[in-house]
Scaffold this motif. Structure first.
Motif, PDB file in Angstrom:
ATOM      1  N   UNK A  84     -64.751  59.764-128.567  1.00 40.25           N
ATOM      2  CA  UNK A  84     -64.156  58.445-128.764  1.00 40.25           C
ATOM      3  C   UNK A  84     -63.285  58.433-130.018  1.00 40.25           C
ATOM      4  N   UNK A  85     -63.766  59.058-131.071  1.00 39.21           N
ATOM      5  CA  UNK A  85     -62.996  59.131-132.311  1.00 39.21           C
ATOM      6  C   UNK A  85     -61.812  60.095-132.178  1.00 39.21           C
ATOM      7  N   UNK A  86     -62.009  61.173-131.427  1.00 36.10           N
ATOM      8  CA  UNK A  86     -60.918  62.131-131.214  1.00 36.10           C
ATOM      9  C   UNK A  86     -59.720  61.476-130.526  1.00 36.10           C
ATOM     10  N   UNK A  87     -60.011  60.609-129.554  1.00 31.94           N
ATOM     11  CA  UNK A  87     -58.925  59.951-128.822  1.00 31.94           C
ATOM     12  C   UNK A  87     -57.989  59.237-129.772  1.00 31.94           C
ATOM     13  N   UNK A  88     -58.558  58.534-130.742  1.00 29.40           N
ATOM     14  CA  UNK A  88     -57.755  57.810-131.724  1.00 29.40           C
ATOM     15  C   UNK A  88     -56.854  58.764-132.504  1.00 29.40           C
ATOM     16  N   UNK A  89     -57.430  59.891-132.943  1.00 26.95           N
ATOM     17  CA  UNK A  89     -56.643  60.872-133.709  1.00 26.95           C
ATOM     18  C   UNK A  89     -55.533  61.470-132.843  1.00 26.95           C
ATOM     19  N   UNK A  90     -55.858  61.794-131.585  1.00 29.84           N
ATOM     20  CA  UNK A  90     -54.870  62.399-130.690  1.00 29.84           C
ATOM     21  C   UNK A  90     -53.710  61.441-130.433  1.00 29.84           C
ATOM     22  N   UNK A  91     -54.037  60.173-130.156  1.00 27.14           N
ATOM     23  CA  UNK A  91     -52.989  59.179-129.895  1.00 27.14           C
ATOM     24  C   UNK A  91     -52.115  58.991-131.124  1.00 27.14           C
ATOM     25  N   UNK A  92     -52.727  58.962-132.299  1.00 27.48           N
ATOM     26  CA  UNK A  92     -51.934  58.767-133.524  1.00 27.48           C
ATOM     27  C   UNK A  92     -51.043  59.975-133.819  1.00 27.48           C
ATOM     28  N   UNK A  93     -51.509  61.171-133.465  1.00 23.84           N
ATOM     29  CA  UNK A  93     -50.644  62.355-133.579  1.00 23.84           C
ATOM     30  C   UNK A  93     -49.450  62.208-132.642  1.00 23.84           C
ATOM     31  N   UNK A  94     -49.727  61.801-131.400  1.00 23.95           N
ATOM     32  CA  UNK A  94     -48.654  61.628-130.416  1.00 23.95           C
ATOM     33  C   UNK A  94     -47.644  60.581-130.839  1.00 23.95           C
ATOM     34  N   UNK A  95     -48.140  59.465-131.376  1.00 27.15           N
ATOM     35  CA  UNK A  95     -47.236  58.417-131.864  1.00 27.15           C
ATOM     36  C   UNK A  95     -46.391  58.945-133.016  1.00 27.15           C
ATOM     37  N   UNK A  96     -47.010  59.769-133.868  1.00 23.61           N
ATOM     38  CA  UNK A  96     -46.269  60.361-134.985  1.00 23.61           C
ATOM     39  C   UNK A  96     -45.179  61.300-134.519  1.00 23.61           C
ATOM     40  N   UNK A  97     -45.479  62.091-133.490  1.00 28.73           N
ATOM     41  CA  UNK A  97     -44.477  63.009-132.917  1.00 28.73           C
ATOM     42  C   UNK A  97     -43.296  62.217-132.349  1.00 28.73           C
ATOM     43  N   UNK A  98     -43.627  61.117-131.672  1.00 26.05           N
ATOM     44  CA  UNK A  98     -42.583  60.278-131.073  1.00 26.05           C
ATOM     45  C   UNK A  98     -41.668  59.696-132.157  1.00 26.05           C
ATOM     46  N   UNK A  99     -42.271  59.176-133.233  1.00 25.79           N
ATOM     47  CA  UNK A  99     -41.491  58.600-134.336  1.00 25.79           C
ATOM     48  C   UNK A  99     -40.692  59.682-135.058  1.00 25.79           C
ATOM     49  N   UNK A 100     -41.311  60.848-135.214  1.00 23.65           N
ATOM     50  CA  UNK A 100     -40.619  61.962-135.868  1.00 23.65           C
ATOM     51  C   UNK A 100     -39.336  62.319-135.120  1.00 23.65           C
TER      52      UNK A 100
END
Length: 223
Positions: A84-100
């Motif tokens: 459950x906690x990993x999902x949050x980290x994975x999504x935030x990485x993905x959002x960061x990649x998108x913004x990058x």
């Protein structure tokens, strides 16, 4: 624990692996976009990660349903909490990649001269991708993954990433002094590159969570 529970966990892990694969692929495309100043590749990254939050919600809902339907025991409960906690980290990485990708596309067409930074930016980006690939490799073959060895590899990449970002920070500050009229733009570039650094930090958090799921102990988050 029931076979139904085991099947459900395998299903959740597969969905998470698919999401991680999408992020690694998008991050790799983003690196190619920077190397080749390719606007279309940056747009491809945006497209690939457009519904990443929705995918994260789907995973969380599956985890919650597993809680409710199967009443897992202590060890299984630990794994579900970690997922459950990993999902949050994975999504935030993905959002960061998108913004990058979105911001680097703009920086590449601005008046900022990024050429002197190219080598370090590429190394920074590669170390972030390496950390994510280690996680994905272990996640796909969890039963055969040496958790301690995998954790060490991610930490090595994070340490390398920190050093590279520190170099970029100093180089960009020097450029700001020399090109004061572009100082705001260079500060924005630094903020964008921090997305890569934070992605590597979040990879450490995921590695910590995988270690917790396997061995117990305390949940630790990198800051």
């Amino acid at each position: 624990m029931s076979t139904k529970y085991d099947n459900k966990i395998e299903e959740i892990r597969e969905i998470m692996s698919n999401l991680l694969t999408s992020i690694v692929d998008a991050n790799t495309i983003s690196l190619e976009a920077y190397k080749n100043s390719n606007d279309e590749l940056y747009k491809d990254v945006q497209s690939r990660l457009s519904n990443i939050t929705v995918q994260g919600d789907i995973i969380d809902n599956e985890i919650i349903k597993t809680f409710a339907l199967y009443g897992p025991e202590a060890k299984e409960l630990r794994s579900l909490v970690a997922y459950l906690k990993m999902t949050n980290e994975i999504v935030r990485i993905g959002e960061g990649v998108k913004k990058y990708a979105l911001r680097m596309r703009d920086h590449s067409s601005s008046k900022c001269n990024l050429e002197p930074l190219n080598s370090t930016i590429i190394q920074l980006h590669k170390s972030t991708i390496n950390a994510l690939e280690y996680i994905l490799e272990c996640f796909k073959q969890l039963d055969n993954c040496n958790i301690e060895d995998f954790f060490t590899k991610v930490m090595v990449e994070e340490s390398k990433n920190d050093d590279l970002f520190s170099i970029l920070e100093k180089e960009i500050l020097t450029m700001i002094i020399g090109e004061k009229e572009l100082s705001i733009e260079y500060v924005k570039v630094l903020g964008t590159l921090r997305k890569l650094e934070r992605a590597c930090d979040r990879s450490v958090n995921i590695a910590n969570l995988m270690l917790f799921a396997s061995q117990g102990g305390e949940i630790r988050h990198y800051s």
